[in-house]
Design a protein around this motif. Structure first.
Motif, PDB file in Angstrom:
ATOM      1  N   LEU A   1       0.881  -1.177   0.010  1.00  0.00           N
ATOM      2  CA  LEU A   1      -0.040   0.068  -0.011  1.00  0.00           C
ATOM      3  C   LEU A   1       0.834   1.366   0.002  1.00  0.00           C
ATOM      4  N   THR A   2       0.626   2.017  -0.996  1.00  0.00           N
ATOM      5  CA  THR A   2       1.430   3.376  -0.946  1.00  0.00           C
ATOM      6  C   THR A   2       0.384   4.498  -0.700  1.00  0.00           C
ATOM      7  N   LEU A   3       1.037   5.555  -0.138  1.00  0.00           N
ATOM      8  CA  LEU A   3       0.211   6.552   0.199  1.00  0.00           C
ATOM      9  C   LEU A   3       0.964   7.859  -0.693  1.00  0.00           C
ATOM     10  N   SER A   4       0.026   8.597  -1.120  1.00  0.00           N
ATOM     11  CA  SER A   4       0.414   9.995  -1.632  1.00  0.00           C
ATOM     12  C   SER A   4      -0.409  11.062  -1.185  1.00  0.00           C
ATOM     13  N   LEU A   5      -0.293  11.795   0.010  1.00  0.00           N
ATOM     14  CA  LEU A   5      -1.367  12.618   0.681  1.00  0.00           C
ATOM     15  C   LEU A   5      -0.352  13.764   1.146  1.00  0.00           C
ATOM     16  N   GLY A   6       0.498  14.127   0.553  1.00  0.00           N
ATOM     17  CA  GLY A   6       1.185  15.540   0.779  1.00  0.00           C
ATOM     18  C   GLY A   6       1.737  15.514   2.263  1.00  0.00           C
ATOM     19  N   GLU A   7       2.112  16.618   2.508  1.00  0.00           N
ATOM     20  CA  GLU A   7       3.059  16.876   3.715  1.00  0.00           C
ATOM     21  C   GLU A   7       2.138  16.765   5.151  1.00  0.00           C
TER      22      GLU A   7
END
Ligand code: 5AD
Ligand code: FES
Length: 329
Positions: free
Chosen positions: A113-119
């Motif tokens: 599972l990869t997340l890409s939610l910013g800072e």
């Protein structure tokens, strides 16, 4: 940069890049199922179509059940990595996000599972990691702080971005970073800083794609980045970070009908077809004319397979972890 290279220089570079890539990965291309689960964003990056000031953006959020149903579709299509990507949406606080992460990992324990939610804060990243997330994508966008300031509002800083990347690495995520090619005010010097930063930070993954203007942003009248320069940089990055996972991005596919194939031939080894429900696809509009907004997940999955096969590559159905983790390097 590009102006100074000849066709034969570039062919030489791409051949080297392919050789190195093949020594690590053979002819395998990893697929990641991208789920764009919210287009709410508290940031106001000048290049991005879902920036908070864009009042024309039609906002949406997927529910946990909708996200899980994207995973179910993806799983049956052979995806073993899911990428949850969204704007910086405060609704998805740690409590909601860790619940989503652990629910996905419970059902699909054999998937990454990869997340890409910013800072987010160190504590927040840690909670997400402990809930089961494996990887995190956070492009640095440009490693030149003056250039960074021209692309972002005052409250956003390159130093915070870099700190977030170092935090993610320390916590134990496989980390991806990257930048846009041809963003407004980018210079050859700023691109050199990007390459230096990649060499210093040594991310597991590097996403680069051409800048493409969005009609509802302050950068609407700027030219799009160059496909050739993007390809050149993919080749160079493959040489700098031989074992990296490098996607041939949707933005590259948007500017050129064979962009993703050319990306792979230049050294990329990942593609990220879209698993988002078709009724929200066109709303996740970071830039104009984005491809695949009308296609079902299965169509993209098989389209991608045909595209990869047409250039002698095969789609791999395992998780596709970074070889740097296996202790083999
Ligand atoms: N053109 C190309 N890429 C863009 N991104 C955001 N806006 C644009 C645009 N107009 C990229 C950013 C971000 C990623 C999710 O999408 O690099 O990190
Ligand atoms: Fe989406 Fe080809 S990858 S239609």
């Amino acid at each position: 940069m590009i102006e100074e290279s000849t066709r034969s220089d570039r062919d030489y570079l791409f051949e080297k890049a392919r050789k190195i890539k093949e020594s690590y990965f053979g002819n395998k291309i990893y697929i990641r199922g991208l789920i764009e689960f919210t287009n709410y964003c508290k940031n106001d990056c000048l290049y991005c179509g879902i920036r908070r000031s864009n009042k024309n953006a039609e906002r949406y959020r997927l529910s946990k059940d909708e996200i899980l149903s994207c995973c179910e579709t993806g799983y049956s299509l052979g995806f073993r990595t899911f990428v949850l990507q969204g704007g910086e949406d405060p609704y998805f606080n740690d409590e909601r996000m860790t619940d989503i992460v652990s629910s996905i990992k419970e059902r699909y324990g054999d998937c990454a599972l990869t997340l890409s939610l910013g800072e987010r804060s160190y504590e927040s990243y840690k909670a997400l990691f402990e809930a089961g997330a494996d990887r995190y994508l956070l492009r640095h966008e440009t490693a030149d702080s003056e250039h960074y300031a021209k692309l972002h509002p005052e409250e956003m800083l390159l130093s915070s971005r870099k700190q977030a990347l170092y935090d993610l690495k320390e916590i134990g995520f496989q980390v991806g970073t990257g930048f846009m090619v041809g963003s407004p005010y980018q210079t050859t010097e700023s691109l050199c800083k990007d390459l230096e930063f990649l060499y210093e930070f040594k991310p597991h993954m590097v996403g680069i794609g051409p800048f493409i203007p969005h009609h509802d942003t302050p950068f609407k009248d700027f030219d799009a980045g160059s496909v050739d320069l993007t390809l050149l940089l993919i080749g160079i990055i493959r040489l700098i970070l031989p074992a990296a996972l490098i996607p041939a991005t949707t933005a590259l596919g948007t500017l050129s009908s064979r962009g993703r194939e050319l990306g792979v031939l230049s050294g990329a080894n990942v593609v990220m077809p879209n698993l988002s429900p078709t009724n929200v696809r066109d709303k996740y509009s970071l830039y104009d004319n984005k491809i695949c907004t009308g296609d079902e997940a299965a169509e993209c999955r098989y389209c991608m397979e045909r595209r990869m096969n047409s250039i002698g590559s095969v789609i791999a159905v395992d998780r596709g972890d970074s070889p740097l983790l296996a202790g083999s390097l």
